[in-house]
Design an enzyme around this catalytic site. Structure first.
Site, PDB file in Angstrom:
ATOM      1  CG  ASP A 168       8.742  -9.033   9.994  1.00 47.97           C
ATOM      2  OD1 ASP A 168       9.357  -7.864   9.357  1.00 47.97           O
ATOM      3  OD2 ASP A 168       7.380  -9.088  10.796  1.00 47.97           O
ATOM      4  NE  ARG A 220      -0.432   0.715   4.593  1.00 50.14           N
ATOM      5  CZ  ARG A 220      -0.416   0.924   6.437  1.00 50.14           C
ATOM      6  NH1 ARG A 220      -1.622  -0.414   6.920  1.00 50.14           N
ATOM      7  NH2 ARG A 220      -0.205   0.983   7.186  1.00 50.14           N
ATOM      8  N   GLY A 221       0.196   2.427   0.202  1.00 52.29           N
ATOM      9  CA  GLY A 221       0.463   3.797  -0.102  1.00 52.29           C
ATOM     10  C   GLY A 221       2.105   3.970  -0.830  1.00 52.29           C
ATOM     11  CB  ILE A 222       5.495   5.578  -0.305  1.00 51.46           C
ATOM     12  CG1 ILE A 222       4.722   7.130   0.310  1.00 51.46           C
ATOM     13  CG2 ILE A 222       6.468   6.198  -1.249  1.00 51.46           C
ATOM     14  CD1 ILE A 222       5.622   7.974   0.950  1.00 51.46           C
ATOM     15  CG  ASP A 224       3.737  -4.807   2.767  1.00 54.22           C
ATOM     16  OD1 ASP A 224       3.900  -4.765   4.525  1.00 54.22           O
ATOM     17  OD2 ASP A 224       3.353  -3.831   2.444  1.00 54.22           O
ATOM     18  CG  ASN A 261       8.471   1.937   0.998  1.00 48.60           C
ATOM     19  OD1 ASN A 261       8.307   3.350   0.918  1.00 48.60           O
ATOM     20  ND2 ASN A 261       7.481   1.326   0.818  1.00 48.60           N
ATOM     21  CB  ALA A 262       9.542  -1.940   4.590  1.00 48.23           C
ATOM     22  CE1 TYR A 312       8.991   7.001   9.941  1.00 43.24           C
ATOM     23  CE2 TYR A 312       9.497   9.339  10.109  1.00 43.24           C
ATOM     24  CZ  TYR A 312       9.363   8.449   9.504  1.00 43.24           C
ATOM     25  OH  TYR A 312       9.204   8.166   7.759  1.00 43.24           O
TER      26      TYR A 312
HETATM   27  P1  NAI Z   1       2.271   2.627   5.401  1.00 42.63           P
HETATM   28  O1  NAI Z   1       2.156   2.347   6.310  1.00 42.63           O
HETATM   29  O2  NAI Z   1       1.024   3.337   4.253  1.00 42.63           O
HETATM   30  O3  NAI Z   1       2.716   1.585   4.276  1.00 42.63           O
HETATM   31  C1  NAI Z   1       4.242   1.096   4.911  1.00 42.63           C
HETATM   32  C2  NAI Z   1       4.269  -0.272   3.953  1.00 42.63           C
HETATM   33  O4  NAI Z   1       5.118  -0.799   4.363  1.00 42.63           O
HETATM   34  C3  NAI Z   1       3.310  -1.324   4.841  1.00 42.63           C
HETATM   35  O5  NAI Z   1       2.075  -2.035   3.480  1.00 42.63           O
HETATM   36  C4  NAI Z   1       3.654  -2.343   6.269  1.00 42.63           C
HETATM   37  O6  NAI Z   1       3.329  -3.356   6.157  1.00 42.63           O
HETATM   38  C5  NAI Z   1       4.930  -2.129   5.598  1.00 42.63           C
HETATM   39  N1  NAI Z   1       6.173  -3.111   6.698  1.00 42.63           N
HETATM   40  C6  NAI Z   1       5.782  -2.054   7.730  1.00 42.63           C
HETATM   41  N2  NAI Z   1       6.826  -3.456   7.993  1.00 42.63           N
HETATM   42  C7  NAI Z   1       7.145  -3.762   7.726  1.00 42.63           C
HETATM   43  C8  NAI Z   1       8.011  -5.441   7.665  1.00 42.63           C
HETATM   44  N3  NAI Z   1       8.028  -5.541   9.194  1.00 42.63           N
HETATM   45  N4  NAI Z   1       8.689  -6.108   6.729  1.00 42.63           N
HETATM   46  C9  NAI Z   1       7.913  -6.064   5.981  1.00 42.63           C
HETATM   47  N5  NAI Z   1       6.932  -4.715   5.200  1.00 42.63           N
HETATM   48  C10 NAI Z   1       6.607  -3.780   6.483  1.00 42.63           C
HETATM   49  O7  NAI Z   1       2.997   4.201   5.316  1.00 42.63           O
HETATM   50  P2  NAI Z   1       3.894   5.395   3.822  1.00 42.63           P
HETATM   51  O8  NAI Z   1       3.781   6.513   4.088  1.00 42.63           O
HETATM   52  O9  NAI Z   1       3.479   4.317   2.591  1.00 42.63           O
HETATM   53  O10 NAI Z   1       5.577   4.806   4.062  1.00 42.63           O
HETATM   54  C11 NAI Z   1       6.500   4.235   3.268  1.00 42.63           C
HETATM   55  C12 NAI Z   1       7.563   4.976   3.964  1.00 42.63           C
HETATM   56  O11 NAI Z   1       7.934   6.285   3.016  1.00 42.63           O
HETATM   57  C13 NAI Z   1       8.460   4.803   4.890  1.00 42.63           C
HETATM   58  O12 NAI Z   1       9.377   4.112   4.751  1.00 42.63           O
HETATM   59  C14 NAI Z   1       7.925   6.274   5.855  1.00 42.63           C
HETATM   60  O13 NAI Z   1       8.573   6.381   6.865  1.00 42.63           O
HETATM   61  C15 NAI Z   1       8.316   6.866   4.615  1.00 42.63           C
HETATM   62  N6  NAI Z   1       8.093   8.107   5.121  1.00 42.63           N
HETATM   63  C16 NAI Z   1       6.892   7.906   4.383  1.00 42.63           C
HETATM   64  C17 NAI Z   1       5.842  10.003   4.944  1.00 42.63           C
HETATM   65  C18 NAI Z   1       4.156  10.369   4.235  1.00 42.63           C
HETATM   66  O14 NAI Z   1       4.550  11.642   4.614  1.00 42.63           O
HETATM   67  N7  NAI Z   1       4.008   8.951   4.212  1.00 42.63           N
HETATM   68  C19 NAI Z   1       7.121  11.209   4.717  1.00 42.63           C
HETATM   69  C20 NAI Z   1       8.338  10.101   5.226  1.00 42.63           C
HETATM   70  C21 NAI Z   1       9.311   8.892   5.309  1.00 42.63           C
END
Ligand code: NAI
Length: 433
Positions: free
Chosen positions: A249, A205-207, A226, A273-274, A338
């Site tokens: 994981d 999902r997401g980014i 994921d 990215n996770a 973080y």
């Molecule tokens: P999100 O929470 O929507 O997606 C993150 C994904 O990583 C999820 O699908 C989750 O299941 C997966 N994940 C988490 N732990 C995991 C693990 N141990 N093993 C495998 N997969 C795992 O987050 P989003 O917003 O898409 O963020 C993606 C990246 O961008 C992250 O690293 C976040 O820190 C970074 N980021 C996001 C920002 C934002 O504004 N959304 C701002 C700055 C950085």
């Protein structure tokens, strides 16, 4: 979570009202689409100082589609600016052009690396940084301004193509250094990753989902990783993209080895990215919140990178793209864990980049997203969310695809001379350097 303010300022009465109140005026950003993959308008090639760069052949491919009379892309070659008096030429070149630059237009200033042996040259080349960052803050109307420090035009072609296209809609006020490293121009700039394999962590999902989609658009075969709990979403994403789902994981001790096993052979692009947040002020933060964030966001990135590099899974022409955050650059209350993990990514990229390129032919770069509209930021309390959205030069949050496009530029075979860089995708957020 829809940005209702952006919708409001997109209507005539909304624009009138918000202008009268002196509120921010975000412009709808022009992003990549299959129907309109390039900007259209004029390209203005300006020079300040005496330049030796042979830019014309590169700009022919990198520029916008010919279109309306107004310039939509401006390239100012300031690589030859060596003394203070020549800075006046920067003003003289851009000042008369600015008013006519179209909405969502791109201004790219080209500079030379500051010369440690010439403090006059170093001073004025550094001056360009303050200039670009200030112009980015005042220009408005979805227009972006970036500085590229380069030594030759060819090795900067992928970077210029990116910055002069709709793909860089949310990248502004950045300083990017290009040089060293082997550059292979892709056969087809529209599908630069054809025949390559890319692995994206956190792709359900997401980014991460947007990164997988964008790399697949660029021709890559994608392996989407994921956590097992997200297997249903993950399988759906991989299925849509004709890729492979890898429920795993990333913090597992043997994650690197299991990734290598799941791959058809070698890997060309690795996107870390996770990521997770577990916010609390340090006084209230139990050790578990600290260690889980450090483990997912930093330790697992270090571990899997080491395994995949030393096993030769990632080899010559390989690309590693990690995910930092502006919180890691500026700091953020409630996010000591973080921000520490994301600043760690910056340290990793700067240290490993030059060595990985020399030893393995692999580049290592990071994206540092600002406020991006995802489930992570939808959970942020309303007022902090509104502040995050507006407190940047483009007065709006970014989309996951903005981070994905920047990742795709790093991943391109044409980006072999882009290494050790941390590029913020934050609309030039007021937070951070
Ligand atoms: P999100 O929470 O929507 O997606 C993150 C994904 O990583 C999820 O699908 C989750 O299941 C997966 N994940 C988490 N732990 C995991 C693990 N141990 N093993 C495998 N997969 C795992 O987050 P989003 O917003 O898409 O963020 C993606 C990246 O961008 C992250 O690293 C976040 O820190 C970074 N980021 C996001 C920002 C934002 O504004 N959304 C701002 C700055 C950085």
């Amino acid at each position: 979570m829809a940005d209702r303010y952006l919708s409001l300022t997109g209507t005539a009465p909304g624009r009138f009202l918000t202008r009268r109140l002196g509120l921010p005026q975000p412009a709808a950003l022009r992003r990549w689409s299959a129907e309109q993959p390039s900007l259209s308008g004029q390209l203005l090639h300006l020079t300040a100082g005496k330049s030796d760069l042979d830019l014309a052949p590169v700009l022919t491919g990198a520029g916008p589609e010919p279109g309306p009379e107004r310039p939509v892309a401006v390239v100012l070659d300031a690589t030859g600016v060596r003394g203070v008096e020549a800075l006046a030429e920067v003003h003289a070149a851009l000042h008369p052009a600015l008013r006519s630059v179209a909405e969502s237009g791109r201004i790219v200033v080209l500079g030379a690396p500051p010369d440690p042996a010439d403090h006059h040259q170093a001073a004025v080349q550094q001056a360009l940084e303050g200039f670009v960052r200030s112009l980015g803050k005042e220009i408005g109307r979805g227009r972006t301004v970036n500085l590229v420090r380069l030594t030759d035009a060819r090795s900067a072609e992928s970077t210029l193509r990116f910055l002069l296209s709709p793909r860089s809609a949310y990248v502004s006020g950045q300083v990017i250094e290009v040089g060293g490293g082997e550059v292979t121009a892709p056969e087809d700039w529209d599908r630069p990753l054809a025949g390559r394999t890319a692995l994206v962590t956190g792709a359900a999902r997401g980014i991460g989902e947007a990164v997988a989609r964008t790399l697949a658009r660029d021709g890559a075969r994608v392996v989407c990783l994921d956590v097992p709990a997200a297997e249903a979403e993950l399988t759906a994403v991989a299925g849509r993209l004709g890729g492979v789902a890898l429920p795993l994981d990333i913090t597992a001790d043997d994650a690197g080895a299991r990734i290598a096993d799941a791959l058809p052979g070698h890997l060309d692009v690795l996107v870390h990215n996770a990521g997770i947040t577990r916010d609390r002020r340090l006084v209230n933060m139990p050790a578990e919140r600290w260690s889980s964030v450090l483990d997912v966001n930093l330790a697992s990135v270090l571990r899997t990178t080491d395994v995949l590099l030393s096993a030769g899974t990632l080899g010559a022409g390989g690309r590693i793209v990690a995910t930092a955050s502006i919180a890691g650059l500026a700091g953020n209350a409630g996010q000591t864990n973080y921000a520490a993990s994301k600043a760690g990514i910056v340290g990793l990229v700067r240290s490993l980049g030059p060595r990985a390129l020399a030893e393995y032919g692999v580049t290592v770069n990071a994206v540092a997203p600002g406020f991006i509209e995802t489930r992570m930021t939808a959970a942020v309390p309303l007022f902090i969310r509104e502040a995050g959205r507006r407190m940047n030069s483009l007065a709006q949050g970014g989309a996951p695809v903005d981070v994905a496009e920047t990742t795709a530029w790093f991943a391109s075979p044409g980006s072999g001379a882009v290494n050790g860089q941390v590029v913020r995708v934050c609309g030039q957020s007021l937070l951070g350097a």
